[in-house]
Design an enzyme around this catalytic site. Structure first.
Site, PDB file in Angstrom:
ATOM      1  N   LYS A  44      12.129  22.161   3.088  1.00 28.92           N
ATOM      2  CA  LYS A  44      11.994  23.438   2.587  1.00 28.92           C
ATOM      3  C   LYS A  44      13.032  24.285   2.358  1.00 28.92           C
ATOM      4  CE  LYS A  44      10.255  25.318   7.118  1.00 28.92           C
ATOM      5  NZ  LYS A  44       9.050  25.767   7.916  1.00 28.92           N
ATOM      6  N   TYR A 268      35.892  48.436   4.950  1.00 30.49           N
ATOM      7  CA  TYR A 268      34.864  49.382   4.562  1.00 30.49           C
ATOM      8  C   TYR A 268      34.563  50.309   5.856  1.00 30.49           C
ATOM      9  CZ  TYR A 268      33.838  47.744  -0.077  1.00 30.49           C
ATOM     10  OH  TYR A 268      34.136  47.119  -1.089  1.00 30.49           O
TER      11      TYR A 268
END
Ligand SMILES: *Cc1c(COP(=O)(O)O)cnc(C)c1O
Length: 373
Positions: A44, A268
């Protein structure tokens, strides 16, 4: 300089190398943990970020014949890659309205998760005049998907509800298999064993354990184990040495370097400040590639086996490193983000998560290079 597109795979700024031979070895290794040697393969989430198609084809080549995805769409994509009639593909998330035709047309096994889904599949089989294979999942303690205990009792008393279905596999899923001391493990094991004796015998067999459960010993093995994470090199036995072979290596090239002085900030929010003159290197991966923002000023990469700290915030596409230990390093030099010096589980620990999240988040922008096919 003009880069040949094929060449770009080896010169790409960020490369994800996936060792398919290691995945096959891990599948055999998990199977060998059990007395019966039977392991399905969970692919999956695009094979835990490693590529469900190459992984599925590799494992089929290694002998795997039973695969699981979470979504029908994932199973359909895998079926294209594994048209062989002896490759069985099951879908954990259950039979949703309107899907029965697709399951039949592409020979995919729904995992029936409640009495309603069993009824829909049984009706569909009767209308089609053929017993089509399906799995049944029961809830023994996860309380997420599968027949709750009161529905298991109903099914035990009214086995005619299965009439017309080819009942292929019985499964349940463990909540705490990664903690061998957890009391729920034995509770789930006993509940599953009781259901195995009470319900009709599935033609393909019974299965409880995923990766970690497969390492809990023969009591948890039933007919099959159903690993995902361990196949991709993740440690199924946290706190103990990882028995699996590493599968992924993530390497990034330095894009740019700079000198900064004491007191300069990086990134940042100006959250990191140099305490001394430093060398900063920038590499091309960020949170958009699954390099989690929680690794800001916490993560490390490696250069020649030396840890190089991530400094400042992780940006969308970029990460900054304090590369002062190698002041002569220049653009083009490669650092190891995931690899022999720091596996998936170690990166996850620094990020405050589990390796599953690191693997399934591996970015779509990396140049993916498969080896060991
Ligand atoms: C994801 C999943 C697995 C595989 O679990 P791992 O811990 O990755 O081995 C097995 N069974 C079910 C029902 C799952 O959802």
């Amino acid at each position: 300089m003009i880069i040949d597109p094929l060449d770009a795979m080896t010169t790409a700024p960020t490369r994800l190398e996936i060792n398919l031979a290691a995945i096959a070895a891990n599948w055999r290794r998990v199977a060998s943990e059990t007395p019966h040697g039977r392991a399905a393969a969970v692919v999956k989430a695009d094979g835990y970020g490693c590529g469900a198609v190459p992984v599925g084809q590799t494992l089929y080549g290694a002998g795997a014949r039973l695969f699981f995805t979470a979504h029908l769409s994932e199973a359909l994509a895998l079926r294209q890659a594994l048209p062989q009639p002896d490759a069985e593909i099951g879908v954990f998330n259950g039979l949703l309205p309107g899907e029965a035709e697709s399951y039949r047309a592409h020979r995919i096994l729904p995992v029936l998760n409640d009495l309603g889904q069993i009824e829909v599949w049984a009706d569909f089989c009767r209308r089609q005049g053929i017993a089509l294979p399906a799995c049944i999942q029961i809830d023994t303690g996860m309380r997420r998907l599968g027949l709750p205990p009161y529905e298991v009792e109903t099914l035990r008393d009214e086995t005619s509800r299965l009439a017309g279905i080819e009942f292929r596999y019985l499964l349940s899923h463990m909540a705490a298999g990664d903690d061998p001391a957890h009391a729920l493990n034995m509770v789930q094991r006993d509940a599953f064993a009781a259901a195995c004796s009470a319900l009709p015998r599935p033609s393909g067999g019974t299965m409880l354990a995923a990766s970690s459960g497969a390492f809990l010993g023969p009591d948890y093995a039933f007919d099959w184990v159903r690993p995902g994470y361990a196949l991709y090199g993740g440690n199924p036995v946290p706190g103990r040495p990882n028995p699996m072979t590493p599968v992924v290596r993530l390497a990034a090239r330095i894009l740019q370097t700079r000198r900064i002085t004491r007191g300069d900030t990086v990134g940042y929010g100006a959250t990191w400040t140099a305490e001394k003159p430093s060398h900063i290197a920038t590499i091309a991966l960020g949170y958009a590639d699954g390099y989690l923002r929680s690794l800001s000023s916490r993560g490390v990469v490696h250069l020649d086996g030396t840890p190089i700290p991530v400094v400042g915030r992780v940006s969308m596409d970029l990460v900054t490193l304090d590369i002062s230990a190698f002041p002569d390093s220049s653009p083009g030099l490669e650092v190891e983000v995931i690899g022999p010096h720091q596996g998936v589980d170690a990166v996850a620990e620094k990020a405050g998560t589990i390796g599953y999240e690191i693997l399934t988040g591996l970015g779509a922008r990396y140049a993916r290079i498969y080896s060991g096919e």
